[in-house]
Design an enzyme around this catalytic site. Structure first.
Site, PDB file in Angstrom:
ATOM      1  NE  ARG A 162       4.793  12.282  22.497  1.00 50.17           N
ATOM      2  CZ  ARG A 162       5.756  12.714  23.402  1.00 50.17           C
ATOM      3  NH1 ARG A 162       6.490  11.611  23.884  1.00 50.17           N
ATOM      4  NH2 ARG A 162       5.670  13.678  24.076  1.00 50.17           N
ATOM      5  NE  ARG A 218      10.820  19.079  28.330  1.00 56.91           N
ATOM      6  CZ  ARG A 218      11.907  18.643  28.856  1.00 56.91           C
ATOM      7  NH1 ARG A 218      13.086  19.134  29.012  1.00 56.91           N
ATOM      8  NH2 ARG A 218      12.070  17.256  29.086  1.00 56.91           N
ATOM      9  NE  ARG A 252      23.739   0.949  13.233  1.00 51.48           N
ATOM     10  CZ  ARG A 252      24.583   1.375  12.286  1.00 51.48           C
ATOM     11  NH1 ARG A 252      24.799   0.444  11.531  1.00 51.48           N
ATOM     12  NH2 ARG A 252      25.091   2.357  12.049  1.00 51.48           N
ATOM     13  NE  ARG A 289      25.825   9.989  22.104  1.00 50.92           N
ATOM     14  CZ  ARG A 289      25.113   9.649  23.331  1.00 50.92           C
ATOM     15  NH1 ARG A 289      24.470  10.445  24.110  1.00 50.92           N
ATOM     16  NH2 ARG A 289      25.472   8.319  23.664  1.00 50.92           N
ATOM     17  CD  GLU A 319      28.094   7.486  21.191  1.00 53.86           C
ATOM     18  OE1 GLU A 319      28.290   7.838  22.391  1.00 53.86           O
ATOM     19  OE2 GLU A 319      26.874   7.342  20.996  1.00 53.86           O
ATOM     20  CE1 TYR A 370      19.981   1.405  25.616  1.00 51.94           C
ATOM     21  CE2 TYR A 370      18.081   1.990  26.553  1.00 51.94           C
ATOM     22  CZ  TYR A 370      19.255   2.341  26.348  1.00 51.94           C
ATOM     23  OH  TYR A 370      19.830   3.304  27.066  1.00 51.94           O
ATOM     24  CG  ASP A 409      17.174   3.931  29.969  1.00 52.04           C
ATOM     25  OD1 ASP A 409      18.195   3.843  29.195  1.00 52.04           O
ATOM     26  OD2 ASP A 409      16.336   4.675  29.765  1.00 52.04           O
TER      27      ASP A 409
HETATM   28  P1  FAD Z   1      25.893  -5.646  30.529  1.00 48.93           P
HETATM   29  O1  FAD Z   1      26.545  -4.413  31.151  1.00 48.93           O
HETATM   30  O2  FAD Z   1      26.225  -5.812  29.024  1.00 48.93           O
HETATM   31  O3  FAD Z   1      26.894  -6.830  31.073  1.00 48.93           O
HETATM   32  C1  FAD Z   1      26.801  -8.131  30.632  1.00 48.93           C
HETATM   33  C2  FAD Z   1      28.143  -8.568  30.997  1.00 48.93           C
HETATM   34  O4  FAD Z   1      28.185  -9.772  30.636  1.00 48.93           O
HETATM   35  C3  FAD Z   1      29.218  -7.991  30.252  1.00 48.93           C
HETATM   36  O5  FAD Z   1      30.242  -7.377  31.321  1.00 48.93           O
HETATM   37  C4  FAD Z   1      29.791  -9.003  29.340  1.00 48.93           C
HETATM   38  O6  FAD Z   1      31.307  -8.752  29.299  1.00 48.93           O
HETATM   39  C5  FAD Z   1      29.460 -10.372  29.991  1.00 48.93           C
HETATM   40  N1  FAD Z   1      29.535 -11.575  29.283  1.00 48.93           N
HETATM   41  C6  FAD Z   1      28.623 -11.644  28.204  1.00 48.93           C
HETATM   42  N2  FAD Z   1      28.772 -12.939  27.532  1.00 48.93           N
HETATM   43  C7  FAD Z   1      29.707 -13.563  28.455  1.00 48.93           C
HETATM   44  C8  FAD Z   1      30.443 -14.744  28.503  1.00 48.93           C
HETATM   45  N3  FAD Z   1      30.420 -15.646  27.437  1.00 48.93           N
HETATM   46  N4  FAD Z   1      31.446 -15.060  29.579  1.00 48.93           N
HETATM   47  C9  FAD Z   1      31.520 -13.983  30.590  1.00 48.93           C
HETATM   48  N5  FAD Z   1      30.887 -13.134  30.564  1.00 48.93           N
HETATM   49  C10 FAD Z   1      30.103 -12.591  29.680  1.00 48.93           C
HETATM   50  N6  FAD Z   1      21.062   3.189  30.769  1.00 48.93           N
HETATM   51  C11 FAD Z   1      20.769   4.426  31.116  1.00 48.93           C
HETATM   52  O7  FAD Z   1      19.835   4.101  32.447  1.00 48.93           O
HETATM   53  N7  FAD Z   1      21.236   5.778  31.179  1.00 48.93           N
HETATM   54  C12 FAD Z   1      22.127   5.957  29.868  1.00 48.93           C
HETATM   55  O8  FAD Z   1      22.486   6.982  29.930  1.00 48.93           O
HETATM   56  C13 FAD Z   1      22.346   4.800  29.151  1.00 48.93           C
HETATM   57  N8  FAD Z   1      23.184   5.100  28.139  1.00 48.93           N
HETATM   58  C14 FAD Z   1      23.457   4.073  27.446  1.00 48.93           C
HETATM   59  C15 FAD Z   1      24.445   3.864  26.518  1.00 48.93           C
HETATM   60  C16 FAD Z   1      24.864   2.922  25.467  1.00 48.93           C
HETATM   61  C17 FAD Z   1      25.703   3.185  24.230  1.00 48.93           C
HETATM   62  C18 FAD Z   1      24.301   1.869  25.887  1.00 48.93           C
HETATM   63  C19 FAD Z   1      24.449   0.570  24.838  1.00 48.93           C
HETATM   64  C20 FAD Z   1      23.286   1.478  26.657  1.00 48.93           C
HETATM   65  C21 FAD Z   1      23.008   2.450  27.742  1.00 48.93           C
HETATM   66  N9  FAD Z   1      22.335   2.470  28.993  1.00 48.93           N
HETATM   67  C22 FAD Z   1      22.034   3.362  29.465  1.00 48.93           C
HETATM   68  C23 FAD Z   1      21.892   0.905  29.139  1.00 48.93           C
HETATM   69  C24 FAD Z   1      22.681   0.364  30.275  1.00 48.93           C
HETATM   70  O9  FAD Z   1      24.178   0.168  29.521  1.00 48.93           O
HETATM   71  C25 FAD Z   1      22.204  -0.838  30.675  1.00 48.93           C
HETATM   72  O10 FAD Z   1      21.053  -0.955  31.106  1.00 48.93           O
HETATM   73  C26 FAD Z   1      23.207  -1.989  31.498  1.00 48.93           C
HETATM   74  O11 FAD Z   1      24.310  -1.739  31.178  1.00 48.93           O
HETATM   75  C27 FAD Z   1      22.681  -3.454  31.444  1.00 48.93           C
HETATM   76  O12 FAD Z   1      23.375  -4.221  32.406  1.00 48.93           O
HETATM   77  P2  FAD Z   1      23.437  -5.729  32.004  1.00 48.93           P
HETATM   78  O13 FAD Z   1      24.341  -6.575  33.198  1.00 48.93           O
HETATM   79  O14 FAD Z   1      22.077  -6.248  31.404  1.00 48.93           O
HETATM   80  O15 FAD Z   1      24.562  -5.835  30.593  1.00 48.93           O
END
Ligand code: FAD
Length: 372
Positions: free
Chosen positions: A174, A178, A251, A282, A302, A353, A355
């Site tokens: 959708r 607003r 992506r 952006r 970006e 994905y 947040d």
């Molecule tokens: P990650 O932050 O990816 O952490 C995983 C970690 O594991 C990494 O540091 C990586 O290096 C490590 N790792 C992986 N494999 C290995 C290995 N083999 N050995 C050792 N270390 C390893 N959320 C919001 O709420 N607001 C936003 O505005 C927002 N913007 C975003 C914009 C983008 C472009 C993206 C992609 C995401 C966005 N998010 C946002 C989501 C947010 O980034 C995630 O919710 C959060 O970072 C997830 O945390 P995580 O620990 O699951 O993953």
């Protein structure tokens, strides 16, 4: 006497790993966190350039309506009053986002909600009988041609790297119209940026926890497995199983960051470039996330990018093929040798994905389940 040094080895010092590490440590568990990057925080990490916190892995704005998560993060940091109000630029005109009365005024000169509704109906009318088969048709059906061509088409095509006619219709369920003059992108109860930046949050979560950065788990997985009773793995799930059924698709993004010798470049933290001809999607101007006042500014362009093993996996592509592959890896995770020793969590292990608030909620749920 147990023969492991740690209760938990946490692979990944991102938000998921850091929250679990904090909770496990507070409950008296001995924890080691490793990360292959040279810093903690995962994708929320900021690099300090000219005193400005630069969102190195894309713009991050904390927003939530989850009271438990909001109370939790506020134990570690306070949040500023940043409200995400991105602006779209198409050719030389600026439009407020999300689509609201300001946008409709800028597009069509309408000044009241009723005029805006009538105009949108007139714009949609030529496409009212469409049964949308792709994103282009879906957008025309929902909002008409003017809005689609100025604010949706180019941006979406750049994001997906293909024409809108080849993108599935379900991507736009959708259009969130607003009918108030309200540029606040999110509908959540709370939002903001941690005072002092996201590293302040990560540092507080990991305070007193043993962390080693610059270590790839796969370089010595067998040795690391011996160190702890249990392993929380927050990396890519396909990589954990050596991509034996094939690689999950993502992506990716590519960032170009510049320091500029001027106090403000665009006057807003985020401007979306919605023309197909402009190669980036952006421009972020990082200082505006924290109301910075320095003489210099840092901007990041970006560019959406194909994913390969040499760049970062940003957005999972949760289509049927990838989801089926994910199910195979998830089944394997349950049946593999020593399956009980491993826990999979976070956006990469779940191929989802999340947040930041979802990530914290999921990590806290794991805590409740695991640390009884
Ligand atoms: P990650 O932050 O990816 O952490 C995983 C970690 O594991 C990494 O540091 C990586 O290096 C490590 N790792 C992986 N494999 C290995 C290995 N083999 N050995 C050792 N270390 C390893 N959320 C919001 O709420 N607001 C936003 O505005 C927002 N913007 C975003 C914009 C983008 C472009 C993206 C992609 C995401 C966005 N998010 C946002 C989501 C947010 O980034 C995630 O919710 C959060 O970072 C997830 O945390 P995580 O620990 O699951 O993953």
């Amino acid at each position: 006497m147990k023969n492991t040094q740690y209760d938990y080895l946490i692979v990944g010092a991102g938000l998921f790993g850091a929250v679990f590490a904090r909770e496990a440590t507070d409950q008296g568990k001995k924890v080691l966190v490793i990360d292959k990057r040279d810093h903690t925080g995962g994708n929320i990490y900021c690099e300090n350039i000219e005193g400005i916190n630069v969102h190195k892995y894309g713009a991050h704005i904390f927003h939530t309506s989850n009271q438990q998560v909001w109370d939790y993060v506020n134990r570690f940091v306070t949040f500023n009053h940043y409200v995400n109000s991105p602006v779209a630029r198409y050719q030389d005109k600026l439009y407020n986002l999300p689509f609201n009365m300001n946008t409709f005024y800028q597009l069509w000169g309408v000044t009241t909600p009723q005029q805006a509704k009538d105009k949108i109906e007139a714009e949609r009318a030529p496409y009212a009988d469409l049964e949308p088969q792709n994103l282009e048709e879906q957008a025309l059906f929902l909002g008409g041609r003017d809005l689609y061509e100025k604010l949706i088409k180019g941006y979406t095509e750049k994001q997906w790297g293909r024409p809108a006619t080849q993108i599935p219709a379900f991507i736009i369920k959708r259009l969130p119209f607003r009918f108030t003059f309200d540029n606040n992108y999110f509908n959540d109860t709370y939002q903001g940026i941690p005072v002092g930046g996201y590293n302040a949050l990560t540092d507080a979560l990991l305070e007193g926890v043993e962390v080693r950065t610059g270590i790839n788990y796969f370089d010595k997985a067998d040795d690391y497995n011996q160190l702890a009773d249990k392993i929380l793995y927050t990396g890519k799930i396909d990589e954990f199983f050596d991509c034996q059924f094939g690689a999950l698709e993502y992506r990716s993004l590519h960032f170009e960051t510049e320091v500029l010798d001027q106090d403000s470049y665009q006057g807003n933290a985020v401007i979306n470039y919605t023309e197909r001809e402009v190669p980036y999607t952006r421009i972020l101007e990082h200082k505006h996330f924290e109301f910075g006042t320095s003489d210099k500014t840092v901007i990041t362009k970006e560019y959406p990018h194909e994913f390969s093993k040499d760049n970062e996996p940003y957005y999972p592509i949760n289509d049927e093929t990838n989801n089926a592959l994910l199910t195979k890896y998830q089944e394997l995770a349950k049946t593999a040798p020593y399956a009980d020793k491993f826990i999979f969590g976070g956006r990469l292990a779940n191929y989802k994905y999340y947040d930041m608030d979802d990530t914290i909620e999921a990590a806290l749920a794991l805590t409740t389940q695991e640390l009884v």
